[in-house]
Design a protein around this motif. Structure first.
Motif, PDB file in Angstrom:
ATOM      1  N   THR A  22       1.028  -0.856  -0.627  1.00 13.16           N
ATOM      2  CA  THR A  22       0.303   0.043  -0.233  1.00 13.16           C
ATOM      3  C   THR A  22       1.303   1.850   0.151  1.00 13.16           C
ATOM      4  O   THR A  22       1.986   1.335   0.344  1.00 13.16           O
ATOM      5  CB  THR A  22      -1.044   0.255   1.351  1.00 13.16           C
ATOM      6  OG1 THR A  22      -1.660  -1.064   1.463  1.00 13.16           O
ATOM      7  CG2 THR A  22      -1.342   1.301   1.264  1.00 13.16           C
ATOM      8  N   ARG A  56      -3.396   1.096  -3.986  1.00 14.94           N
ATOM      9  CA  ARG A  56      -3.313  -0.473  -4.232  1.00 14.94           C
ATOM     10  C   ARG A  56      -3.653  -1.686  -4.632  1.00 14.94           C
ATOM     11  O   ARG A  56      -4.079  -0.394  -6.261  1.00 14.94           O
ATOM     12  CB  ARG A  56      -4.610  -0.230  -3.033  1.00 14.94           C
ATOM     13  CG  ARG A  56      -3.652  -0.303  -1.370  1.00 14.94           C
ATOM     14  CD  ARG A  56      -4.856   0.181  -0.442  1.00 14.94           C
ATOM     15  NE  ARG A  56      -5.803  -1.067  -0.425  1.00 14.94           N
ATOM     16  CZ  ARG A  56      -5.420  -2.346   0.540  1.00 14.94           C
ATOM     17  NH1 ARG A  56      -4.475  -2.107   1.550  1.00 14.94           N
ATOM     18  NH2 ARG A  56      -6.123  -3.193   0.544  1.00 14.94           N
ATOM     19  N   ARG A  60      -9.774  -1.972   0.415  1.00 10.60           N
ATOM     20  CA  ARG A  60     -10.490  -2.213   1.369  1.00 10.60           C
ATOM     21  C   ARG A  60     -11.266  -1.316   1.942  1.00 10.60           C
ATOM     22  O   ARG A  60     -11.758  -0.234   2.186  1.00 10.60           O
ATOM     23  CB  ARG A  60      -8.996  -2.429   2.559  1.00 10.60           C
ATOM     24  CG  ARG A  60      -8.411  -1.065   2.722  1.00 10.60           C
ATOM     25  CD  ARG A  60      -7.394  -1.447   3.015  1.00 10.60           C
ATOM     26  NE  ARG A  60      -6.465  -0.356   3.791  1.00 10.60           N
ATOM     27  CZ  ARG A  60      -5.123  -0.459   3.982  1.00 10.60           C
ATOM     28  NH1 ARG A  60      -4.638  -1.492   4.559  1.00 10.60           N
ATOM     29  NH2 ARG A  60      -4.228   0.760   4.186  1.00 10.60           N
ATOM     30  N   GLU A  63      -8.532  -1.017   7.550  1.00 10.32           N
ATOM     31  CA  GLU A  63      -7.202  -2.451   8.047  1.00 10.32           C
ATOM     32  C   GLU A  63      -7.735  -3.751   7.727  1.00 10.32           C
ATOM     33  O   GLU A  63      -8.334  -3.463   8.959  1.00 10.32           O
ATOM     34  CB  GLU A  63      -6.849  -0.946   9.443  1.00 10.32           C
ATOM     35  CG  GLU A  63      -5.346  -1.798   9.604  1.00 10.32           C
ATOM     36  CD  GLU A  63      -4.379  -1.573   8.418  1.00 10.32           C
ATOM     37  OE1 GLU A  63      -3.638  -0.911   8.004  1.00 10.32           O
ATOM     38  OE2 GLU A  63      -3.722  -3.357   7.706  1.00 10.32           O
ATOM     39  N   PHE A  66     -11.402  -6.758   3.918  1.00  8.09           N
ATOM     40  CA  PHE A  66     -10.932  -6.179   2.338  1.00  8.09           C
ATOM     41  C   PHE A  66     -12.875  -6.693   1.532  1.00  8.09           C
ATOM     42  O   PHE A  66     -13.529  -6.456   1.999  1.00  8.09           O
ATOM     43  CB  PHE A  66     -10.324  -7.477   1.596  1.00  8.09           C
ATOM     44  CG  PHE A  66      -8.525  -7.194   2.110  1.00  8.09           C
ATOM     45  CD1 PHE A  66      -8.194  -6.448   2.756  1.00  8.09           C
ATOM     46  CD2 PHE A  66      -8.438  -9.033   2.144  1.00  8.09           C
ATOM     47  CE1 PHE A  66      -6.555  -6.689   3.286  1.00  8.09           C
ATOM     48  CE2 PHE A  66      -6.800  -9.260   2.912  1.00  8.09           C
ATOM     49  CZ  PHE A  66      -6.544  -7.871   2.940  1.00  8.09           C
ATOM     50  N   SER A 102       3.238  -7.419   1.692  1.00 12.18           N
ATOM     51  CA  SER A 102       1.949  -6.683   1.753  1.00 12.18           C
ATOM     52  C   SER A 102       0.696  -6.413   0.971  1.00 12.18           C
ATOM     53  O   SER A 102       0.614  -7.630   1.063  1.00 12.18           O
ATOM     54  CB  SER A 102       1.981  -5.430   2.635  1.00 12.18           C
ATOM     55  OG  SER A 102       1.457  -5.082   3.430  1.00 12.18           O
ATOM     56  N   ASN A 103      -0.394  -5.739   0.407  1.00 12.14           N
ATOM     57  CA  ASN A 103      -1.093  -5.542   0.253  1.00 12.14           C
ATOM     58  C   ASN A 103      -0.653  -6.168  -1.443  1.00 12.14           C
ATOM     59  O   ASN A 103      -1.701  -6.902  -2.006  1.00 12.14           O
ATOM     60  CB  ASN A 103      -1.661  -3.989   0.023  1.00 12.14           C
ATOM     61  CG  ASN A 103      -3.212  -3.899  -1.278  1.00 12.14           C
ATOM     62  OD1 ASN A 103      -2.459  -3.619  -2.870  1.00 12.14           O
ATOM     63  ND2 ASN A 103      -4.065  -4.055  -0.809  1.00 12.14           N
ATOM     64  N   ASN A 106      -1.185  -9.930  -1.077  1.00  8.57           N
ATOM     65  CA  ASN A 106      -2.345 -10.601  -0.769  1.00  8.57           C
ATOM     66  C   ASN A 106      -3.156 -10.392  -1.914  1.00  8.57           C
ATOM     67  O   ASN A 106      -3.510 -11.542  -2.424  1.00  8.57           O
ATOM     68  CB  ASN A 106      -2.745  -9.167  -0.422  1.00  8.57           C
ATOM     69  CG  ASN A 106      -2.784  -9.670   1.341  1.00  8.57           C
ATOM     70  OD1 ASN A 106      -2.242 -10.178   1.836  1.00  8.57           O
ATOM     71  ND2 ASN A 106      -2.872  -8.553   2.392  1.00  8.57           N
TER      72      ASN A 106
END
Ligand code: MLT
Length: 200
Positions: A22, A56, A60, A63, A66, A102-103, A106
Motif C-alpha cells: 500500500t 493499492r 479495503r 485495515e 477487504f 503486503s497488499n 495479498n
C-alpha cells in the motif's frame, strides 16, 4: 495497468511479477528482483486503486478488512493483464513468479486462490488470507511466505492459515519467520532468494 517491463538477461529465466505494498509504486521492489534473480525478466505493476492517494491493488473497508467484491474483480483484471503483457512482450505466460509485499502479496495470494495456472511460483512477503470460504483450485506452484512473528498488520495466525490453505490445495509452501514486525528486511529477502534458487 501502469507497469514497467524489463526483458530477461538470460533466456528461460522466469518473469518476476512485482506487486508493491500500500502506497508503493512499480519502482519499489526492483532491488528485490535484482537480488532474487538478476537474469530474470521483470514485470512490475502499479495497483489501480488509490486510498488517500496511496496506490493499492484492491479496495479495503478498513485495515485488514477487504472489499471482497473488488478483490475478486481486480484479481481477474490482473490475471487478464498478465496474458496481455505476455502477448505484448512475447514471454511465456506459464513462466511468471510473483514477488509481492503486503497488499501486493495479498493480490498474488488471491491469484493462487482463483486460478490454477496464474503463477509458476510466488514469494509472498507479509501476506494475509485474501478471502475465506472459497474452494481453491489445485495448486502446484511452490510458495515462499515471509512473515513476522510480531507483525501487527499481517498477524502470525494469518500467515499460518494461508500456508495451510495453499498446502491443502497442493502447493509446496515454505514458511519463513522474522521478528521485525511488518518490515521487509534484508534477511527475509536473502531467505526468499535462497528459496527461489532452489525452487527454479
Ligand atoms: C491490505 O490491505 O492488503 C493489508 O492490510 C496490507 C496492507 O496494509 O497493505
Amino acid at each position: 495497468m501502469k507497469h514497467l517491463y524489463k526483458k530477461a538477461a538470460k533466456e528461460g529465466h522466469p518473469v518476476l511479477l512485482l506487486l508493491h505494498g500500500t502506497g508503493g509504486t512499480e519502482e519499489d521492489l526492483l532491488p528485490i528482483a535484482e537480488t532474487v534473480d538478476p537474469d530474470a525478466a521483470v514485470l512490475s505493476v502499479r495497483g489501480e486503486v488509490t486510498e488517500n492517494g496511496m496506490p493499492r491493488f484492491f479496495r479495503r473497508l478498513s485495515e485488514g478488512v477487504f472489499d471482497e467484491e473488488d478483490l475478486v474483480k481486480r484479481t481477474g483484471g490482473l490475471n487478464g493483464f498478465l496474458q496481455e503483457a505476455a502477448d505484448r512482450y512475447g514471454f511465456d505466460r506459464g513462466n511468471i513468479v510473483a514477488i509481492g509485499y503486503s497488499n501486493g502479496a495479498n493480490i498474488a495470494a488471491s491469484l493462487l486462490f482463483h486460478y490454477r495456472d496464474a503463477l509458476k511460483g510466488a514469494i509472498l512477503h507479509h501476506p494475509m488470507v485474501p478471502l475465506r470460504n472459497v474452494a481453491l483450485p489445485a495448486q502446484t506452484a511452490p510458495v515462499f511466505i515471509g512473515a513476522g512473528t510480531n507483525d501487527p498488520i499481517c498477524p502470525r495466525s494469518e500467515a499460518e492459515e494461508l500456508a495451510s490453505l495453499l498446502q491443502n490445495a497442493g502447493a509446496d509452501v515454505h514458511l519463513h519467520w522474522e521478528n521485525y514486525g511488518h518490515a521487509l528486511t534484508a534477511s527475509e529477502i536473502r531467505a526468499a532468494a535462497d528459496w527461489y534458487r532452489a525452487a527454479f
